[in-house]
Scaffold this motif. Structure first.
Motif, PDB file in Angstrom:
ATOM      1  N   VAL A  97       0.681  -1.610   0.045  1.00 54.83           N
ATOM      2  CA  VAL A  97       0.351  -0.251  -0.170  1.00 54.83           C
ATOM      3  C   VAL A  97       0.293   1.577  -0.179  1.00 54.83           C
ATOM      4  CG1 VAL A  97      -2.069   1.310   1.261  1.00 54.83           C
ATOM      5  CG2 VAL A  97      -1.868  -1.123   1.384  1.00 54.83           C
ATOM      6  N   PHE A  98       1.890   1.619   0.779  1.00 55.96           N
ATOM      7  CA  PHE A  98       2.554   2.289   0.934  1.00 55.96           C
ATOM      8  C   PHE A  98       3.131   2.988  -0.388  1.00 55.96           C
ATOM      9  CE2 PHE A  98       7.071   4.313   1.099  1.00 55.96           C
ATOM     10  CZ  PHE A  98       7.061   5.250   2.050  1.00 55.96           C
ATOM     11  N   PRO A  99       3.692   1.966  -0.931  1.00 56.80           N
ATOM     12  CA  PRO A  99       4.418   2.073  -2.447  1.00 56.80           C
ATOM     13  C   PRO A  99       3.279   3.044  -3.661  1.00 56.80           C
ATOM     14  CG  PRO A  99       5.954   0.583  -1.941  1.00 56.80           C
ATOM     15  CD  PRO A  99       4.120   0.431  -0.791  1.00 56.80           C
ATOM     16  N   LEU A 100       2.278   2.209  -3.320  1.00 61.50           N
ATOM     17  CA  LEU A 100       0.942   2.484  -4.162  1.00 61.50           C
ATOM     18  C   LEU A 100       0.490   4.103  -3.901  1.00 61.50           C
ATOM     19  CD1 LEU A 100      -1.007  -0.404  -4.743  1.00 61.50           C
ATOM     20  CD2 LEU A 100       0.332   0.329  -6.684  1.00 61.50           C
ATOM     21  N   LEU A 101       0.605   3.986  -2.700  1.00 62.98           N
ATOM     22  CA  LEU A 101      -0.081   5.908  -1.937  1.00 62.98           C
ATOM     23  C   LEU A 101       0.538   7.162  -2.038  1.00 62.98           C
ATOM     24  CD1 LEU A 101      -1.200   4.556   1.560  1.00 62.98           C
ATOM     25  CD2 LEU A 101      -2.218   5.657  -0.390  1.00 62.98           C
ATOM     26  N   VAL A 105      -0.294  10.111  -3.960  1.00 59.07           N
ATOM     27  CA  VAL A 105       0.034  11.833  -4.416  1.00 59.07           C
ATOM     28  C   VAL A 105       0.900  12.276  -5.183  1.00 59.07           C
ATOM     29  CG1 VAL A 105       1.017  13.353  -2.451  1.00 59.07           C
ATOM     30  CG2 VAL A 105      -0.459  10.889  -2.007  1.00 59.07           C
ATOM     31  N   ALA A 106       2.412  11.710  -5.773  1.00 59.27           N
ATOM     32  CA  ALA A 106       3.364  12.349  -6.710  1.00 59.27           C
ATOM     33  C   ALA A 106       2.684  12.477  -8.261  1.00 59.27           C
ATOM     34  CB  ALA A 106       4.254  11.356  -6.207  1.00 59.27           C
ATOM     35  N   ILE A 128       8.937   7.190 -10.390  1.00 62.70           N
ATOM     36  CA  ILE A 128       7.657   8.317  -9.516  1.00 62.70           C
ATOM     37  C   ILE A 128       8.101   7.835  -8.581  1.00 62.70           C
ATOM     38  CG2 ILE A 128       5.696   8.973  -8.508  1.00 62.70           C
ATOM     39  CD1 ILE A 128       4.115   8.130 -10.995  1.00 62.70           C
ATOM     40  N   MET A 129       8.556   6.160  -7.841  1.00 58.19           N
ATOM     41  CA  MET A 129       9.342   5.580  -7.086  1.00 58.19           C
ATOM     42  C   MET A 129      10.275   7.330  -6.834  1.00 58.19           C
ATOM     43  SD  MET A 129       7.344   4.320  -4.722  1.00 58.19           S
ATOM     44  CE  MET A 129       8.261   3.614  -3.394  1.00 58.19           C
ATOM     45  N   ASN A 130      10.829   6.915  -7.214  1.00 58.45           N
ATOM     46  CA  ASN A 130      12.525   7.026  -7.208  1.00 58.45           C
ATOM     47  C   ASN A 130      13.033   9.092  -6.824  1.00 58.45           C
ATOM     48  OD1 ASN A 130      13.947   4.417  -7.336  1.00 58.45           O
ATOM     49  ND2 ASN A 130      13.892   5.383  -9.504  1.00 58.45           N
ATOM     50  N   ASP A 131      11.627   9.102  -7.768  1.00 55.09           N
ATOM     51  CA  ASP A 131      11.710  11.160  -7.421  1.00 55.09           C
ATOM     52  C   ASP A 131      11.173  11.438  -6.263  1.00 55.09           C
ATOM     53  OD1 ASP A 131      12.059  11.394  -9.808  1.00 55.09           O
ATOM     54  OD2 ASP A 131      10.417  11.489 -11.373  1.00 55.09           O
ATOM     55  N   ALA A 132      10.728  10.452  -5.418  1.00 56.01           N
ATOM     56  CA  ALA A 132       9.855  11.050  -4.164  1.00 56.01           C
ATOM     57  C   ALA A 132      11.404  10.560  -3.169  1.00 56.01           C
ATOM     58  CB  ALA A 132       8.684  10.107  -3.821  1.00 56.01           C
ATOM     59  N   SER A 250       9.181   3.463   9.419  1.00 54.45           N
ATOM     60  CA  SER A 250       9.915   4.420   9.210  1.00 54.45           C
ATOM     61  C   SER A 250      11.875   2.886   8.493  1.00 54.45           C
ATOM     62  CB  SER A 250      10.376   4.960  10.049  1.00 54.45           C
ATOM     63  OG  SER A 250       9.844   6.075  10.802  1.00 54.45           O
ATOM     64  N   PHE A 251      11.690   2.305   9.244  1.00 56.80           N
ATOM     65  CA  PHE A 251      12.551   1.216   8.751  1.00 56.80           C
ATOM     66  C   PHE A 251      11.939   0.760   7.550  1.00 56.80           C
ATOM     67  CE2 PHE A 251      13.387  -0.306  12.809  1.00 56.80           C
ATOM     68  CZ  PHE A 251      14.873   0.279  12.800  1.00 56.80           C
ATOM     69  N   SER A 252      11.333   0.465   6.875  1.00 56.94           N
ATOM     70  CA  SER A 252      10.780   0.119   5.641  1.00 56.94           C
ATOM     71  C   SER A 252      11.650   1.105   4.324  1.00 56.94           C
ATOM     72  CB  SER A 252       9.204  -0.073   5.654  1.00 56.94           C
ATOM     73  OG  SER A 252       9.073  -0.909   6.794  1.00 56.94           O
ATOM     74  N   PHE A 253      11.002   2.422   4.749  1.00 53.61           N
ATOM     75  CA  PHE A 253      11.478   3.346   3.410  1.00 53.61           C
ATOM     76  C   PHE A 253      12.103   2.738   2.657  1.00 53.61           C
ATOM     77  CE2 PHE A 253       9.270   6.997   6.442  1.00 53.61           C
ATOM     78  CZ  PHE A 253       8.214   6.419   5.636  1.00 53.61           C
ATOM     79  N   ASP A 254      13.474   2.900   3.731  1.00 59.04           N
ATOM     80  CA  ASP A 254      14.336   2.205   2.358  1.00 59.04           C
ATOM     81  C   ASP A 254      15.147   1.670   1.997  1.00 59.04           C
ATOM     82  OD1 ASP A 254      17.465   3.378   2.470  1.00 59.04           O
ATOM     83  OD2 ASP A 254      18.286   1.911   3.281  1.00 59.04           O
ATOM     84  N   GLY A 255      14.083   0.188   2.768  1.00 57.03           N
ATOM     85  CA  GLY A 255      14.004  -1.032   1.727  1.00 57.03           C
ATOM     86  C   GLY A 255      13.305  -1.137   0.437  1.00 57.03           C
ATOM     87  N   VAL A 256      12.181  -0.152   0.461  1.00 58.17           N
ATOM     88  CA  VAL A 256      10.713  -0.511  -0.257  1.00 58.17           C
ATOM     89  C   VAL A 256      11.853   0.241  -1.269  1.00 58.17           C
ATOM     90  CG1 VAL A 256       8.721   0.778  -1.113  1.00 58.17           C
ATOM     91  CG2 VAL A 256       9.001  -0.425   1.575  1.00 58.17           C
ATOM     92  N   ILE A 257      11.905   2.166  -0.968  1.00 57.63           N
ATOM     93  CA  ILE A 257      13.306   2.496  -2.088  1.00 57.63           C
ATOM     94  C   ILE A 257      13.872   2.156  -3.117  1.00 57.63           C
ATOM     95  CG2 ILE A 257      14.270   4.904  -2.351  1.00 57.63           C
ATOM     96  CD1 ILE A 257      10.933   5.343  -2.012  1.00 57.63           C
TER      97      ILE A 257
END
Length: 361
Positions: A97-101, A105-106, A128-132, A250-257
Motif C-alpha cells: 500500500v505504501f508504494p502505491l500511496l 500522491v505524487a 515516480i517512486m525514485n523521484d519521491a 520508517s525502517f521500511s522506507f529504505d528497503g522499499v525504495i
C-alpha cells in the motif's frame, strides 16, 4: 513484563517464515514464467525475490531488536496483536500500500490507476517512486534519528557499551530538548547542501518526521498518564503498538525504495520484502521469549547505533547514492560486534564469579 523463558527450538520460531519463503519463491517463479514465458525469466524473478528477502532481513536486524525491547514490557494480549495485526500492516501496508500511496500522491492519480500503472508501465512507476526518495529519506531519517538519540540521551541509562560516548550523552540528557536541537542542526546542515526546491522539501519532510515522532511519544505519554482509568489490556501497550508500527514504517522506507534498484515490478518487490518481513517477526518473537536482550547486555546498544547510522545514511542518500548492501552490512556488523562484546562480558563475569568462589578476589 516478565514471562517464563521459552524452550521452543530455533526451527519452531522460524517454521512459518520457512513456509512463507517457499510459497513466496514459488509465486515469484510463477510470476516470472507468466510474464516472460521462459525458464531464464522465471529463474531471474525467482532470484530477485530471494535477494530482496535477504536485503530486507539484513536491513531489519536492528528493527527486530528494537521491537523486542518494546514488546517485552507489553501484555501478552498486545504482544499477540502486534505480532498478528502488526505484521499484516507491515507486510501489506508498507510493502504494497505504501508504494502505491506514494504514486497516488505524487502523480495525482487514483489507487486503481496506480495499480494499473505498476502492472502496465513499471518503468514509469519506478521513476515516480525514485523521484519521491528525497522527502521519504528526510522523513524516515529524522524519525529514526530521534529514536536512536532518545535511547542514548537518557539519564536513567546506566549500562554503557561505548562508554566515552554514552556516558556524556547520558549526562547531558538532563538538558531539555537536546535531541531535537541536535536533529534540527543536522537538518539545517544537510539542507544547506541542497539547492532550491530540494532544500525546502528536505526541511519540510524532516520537520514532519520530527513532529510524527513527538506525536507518537505524546500518545504513549497520555496513555501512561491515564493508566489508572484504563483497562489492563489498554495499559499493556496501545501506545507501544502505535510506536512500533510507525517505527516499522520508517525502517521500511529504505528497503522499499532500494528494492527498485533491483526490479521495477511492484509485485516482485512485495513478495521479496514480504518474505523478509516474516523473518523479522520470527526474530522478534524469539528475542522476546528467550529473553535474549537480558542475556546479551550490549546487543540493544548495537541495534540503536545501527539505527543512528541508518538515519545518517538516509540523509546522505539525498545527496549521493549509497548501495543498499552497504546499509545492510553496516547495521549487521554493528550488531555482530555488540553481540561479541556481550559474549566477552559474560565470559569475564563467569571468570570473576569463579575467582570469587575460589577466594582469589
Amino acid at each position: 513484563m516478565s514471562q517464563p523463558q521459552s524452550h521452543t527450538s530455533i526451527y519452531g520460531y522460524f517454521k512459518w517464515s520457512f513456509i512463507v519463503t517457499v510459497v513466496g519463491l514459488l509465486l515469484g517463479a510463477a510470476l516470472g514464467w507468466q510474464s516472460t514465458g521462459t525458464i531464464g525469466g522465471m529463474l531471474t524473478i525467482f532470484f530477485i525475490c530471494a535477494v530482496l528477502a535477504v536485503l530486507e532481513i539484513s536491513l531489519s536486524f536492528d528493527n527486530a531488536i528494537v521491537n523486542a525491547n518494546k514488546l517485552k514490557d507489553m501484555t501478552p494480549v498486545w504482544q499477540h496483536r502486534f505480532l498478528t495485526w502488526g505484521i499484516l500492516i507491515a507486510v501489506f501496508g508498507m510493502r504494497i500500500v505504501f508504494p502505491l500511496l506514494i504514486v497516488v500522491v505524487a502523480a495525482g492519480i487514483g489507487p486503481v490507476d496506480a495499480i494499473v500503472l505498476a502492472a502496465s508501465r513499471p518503468e514509469e512507476y519506478a521513476r515516480i517512486m525514485n523521484d519521491a526518495h528525497l522527502p521519504i529519506a528526510a522523513f524516515g531519517g529524522t524519525f529514526l534519528m530521534m529514536v536512536g538519540l532518545t535511547y542514548f540521551f537518557n539519564h536513567e541509562k546506566d549500562i554503557h557499551w561505548i562508554s566515552i560516548i554514552e556516558k556524556h550523552m547520558s549526562r547531558y540528557s538532563t538538558i531539555k530538548g537536546i535531541e531535537i536541537a541536535f536533529v534540527l542542526l543536522l537538518v539545517l546542515l544537510f539542507s544547506s547542501m541542497l539547492e532550491g526546491e530540494d532544500a525546502d522539501t528536505f526541511v519540510m519532510s524532516a520537520i514532519y518526521g520530527l513532529l510524527t515522532f513527538l506525536a507518537v511519544e505524546l500518545v504513549g505519554g497520555l496513555l501512561d498518564a491515564s493508566q489508572k482509568t484504563m483497562t489492563e489490556v489498554a495499559r499493556g501497550g496501545l501506545g507501544a503498538f502505535i510506536y512500533l508500527e510507525v517505527l516499522d514504517a520508517s525502517f521500511s522506507f529504505d528497503g522499499v525504495i532500494g528494492a527498485f534498484a533491483l526490479t521495477q515490478n511492484l509485485f516482485v518487490i512485495a513478495i521479496g520484502l514480504g518474505i523478509g518481513a516474516m523473518y523479522v517477526r520470527s526474530m522478534t518473537i524469539m528475542l522476546v521469549e528467550k529473553e535474549t536482550l537480558t542475556h546479551y547486555r550490549y546487543l540493544e546498544h548495537g541495534a540503536f547505533y545501527a539505527i543512528l547510522i541508518l538515519s545518517v545514511i538516509m540523509y546522505v542518500q539525498t545527496l549521493y547514492h549509497i548501495p543498499e548492501v552497504i546499509t545492510g552490512l553496516g547495521g549487521a556488523t554493528l550488531i555482530g560486534i555488540s553481540l561479541w562484546s556481550s559474549l566477552r562480558y559474560n565470559k569475564q563475569e563467569r571468570q570473576r564469579e569463579t575467582d570469587l568462589a575460589r577466594g582469589q578476589i
